[in-house]
Design an enzyme around this catalytic site. Structure first.
Site, mmCIF file in Angstrom:
data_model
loop_
_atom_site.group_PDB
_atom_site.id
_atom_site.type_symbol
_atom_site.label_atom_id
_atom_site.label_comp_id
_atom_site.label_asym_id
_atom_site.label_seq_id
_atom_site.Cartn_x
_atom_site.Cartn_y
_atom_site.Cartn_z
ATOM 1 N N TYR A 111 0.851 -1.190 0.000
ATOM 2 C CA TYR A 111 0.000 0.000 0.000
ATOM 3 C C TYR A 111 0.884 1.236 0.000
ATOM 4 C CZ TYR A 111 -4.057 2.869 1.433
ATOM 5 O OH TYR A 111 -5.063 3.798 1.500
ATOM 6 N N LYS A 129 -0.561 -1.170 -4.635
ATOM 7 C CA LYS A 129 -1.652 -0.184 -4.647
ATOM 8 C C LYS A 129 -1.006 1.190 -4.666
ATOM 9 C CE LYS A 129 -5.797 0.889 -1.818
ATOM 10 N NZ LYS A 129 -5.619 2.286 -1.375
#
Length: 304
Positions: free
Chosen positions: A131, A159
């Site tokens: 992330y 991501k």
């Protein structure tokens, strides 16, 4: 599971704890809508504000409510030892994958960020999504660091923050990152206003806040973009411009919380202190935007 629309629902929370029944209903709506995966305990899910026990329970509730839809569970924390505990809880709950942001207070070096992912990856039996969220973690990933981390066998997706709005620049950004990643690692875009553009630029997935509340329109954007329908994807996304403006002004968490409350999906208050609900004037603005958009959307933001 790291392709298509990954919908990230709220975790309705107040000072008394988590509303587990509301969590279950929000997740079940996404399963019924047919999203490709569900992201529990992401930033919209308020993971940073919850205790280990609350996070463990949310993971369990989400996995049960998701049916056959795979669930990605956020495990970020300041200390590696705590991240490992959250990872253990997520896996025991039946998570299909975990999502890890390098949460920090002291600035982290690249070696420290890599070490976090290496330590966690070594203990996982499910895939990991990296992330990259500099707006909250203040960690800026270079492509070199992404490539280094992606060589860890557990890593399945990255991501990334919003891609540039100009299509050629967006394609170039995705291509640069793709060049340093193993073929097995997908790229997903976050930042909802950039969802259509990121997918059209070559991202494999859209990790979406609004998808956790309005899955049908977000699925339509995702399917149009993945089919190469530039005009269709941008037309659907552009219709949501008033929402994107609200996200930029107030933060997506506060806005989707207000929408969900107004739709009767969650109670009030529903944010953990020190977070506060939107003030009355802003809430009226949100309600007016939703009223204007709802007739044009394939699913209103109420109970499915």
């Amino acid at each position: 599971m790291f392709h298509g629309l990954s919908a990230f629902p709220l975790t309705p929370t107040d000072e008394d704890g988590v509303d587990e029944s509301a969590v279950a209903e929000l997740v079940a709506r996404l399963d019924r809508a047919g999203v490709d995966s569900i992201g529990a305990l992401g930033s919209t899910g308020g993971y940073a504000y919850l205790s280990r026990e609350q996070r463990r329970r949310v993971a369990q509730v989400a996995v049960r409510a998701a049916g056959d839809t795979p669930v990605l569970v956020g495990i970020g924390a300041l200390r590696t030892a705590d991240v490992l505990r959250h990872a253990e809880d997520a896996q025991r709950a039946g998570a299909a994958a975990v999502l890890l942001a390098p949460v920090s207070y002291q600035p982290l070096t690249d070696d420290e960020v890599y070490g976090l992912y290496a330590d966690v990856a070594a203990e996982l039996s499910v895939p990991l999504c990296v992330y990259d969220n500099p707006g909250t973690t203040h960690v800026v990933f270079s492509d070199e660091l992404h490539g280094r981390i992606a060589e860890l066998p557990a890593v399945g997706s990255i991501k990334i923050p919003a891609t540039p709005p100009e299509p050629a620049q967006a394609r170039a950004r995705v291509a640069r990152l793709r060049a340093v990643l193993p073929d097995r690692v997908t790229i997903g875009v976050s930042g909802d206003p950039a969802g259509a553009g990121g997918l059209l630029a070559g991202c494999d997935a859209w990790y979406s806040v609004l998808g956790g509340l309005w899955p049908q329109v977000c699925l339509a954007i995702t399917r149009a973009a993945r089919a190469g329908d530039d005009d269709g994807a941008h037309r659907l996304s552009d219709r949501l411009a008033p929402l994107w403006e609200l996200f930029a002004r107030h933060g997506s968490l506060r806005v989707v919380s207000a929408i969900a409350e107004q739709a009767g999906l969650i109670g009030t208050p529903n944010l953990p202190r020190p977070l506060l609900p939107l003030p009355a004037e802003a809430r009226r603005h949100v309600a007016a935007v939703v009223e204007e958009l709802t007739p044009e959307l394939s699913e209103p933001p109420g109970r499915a």
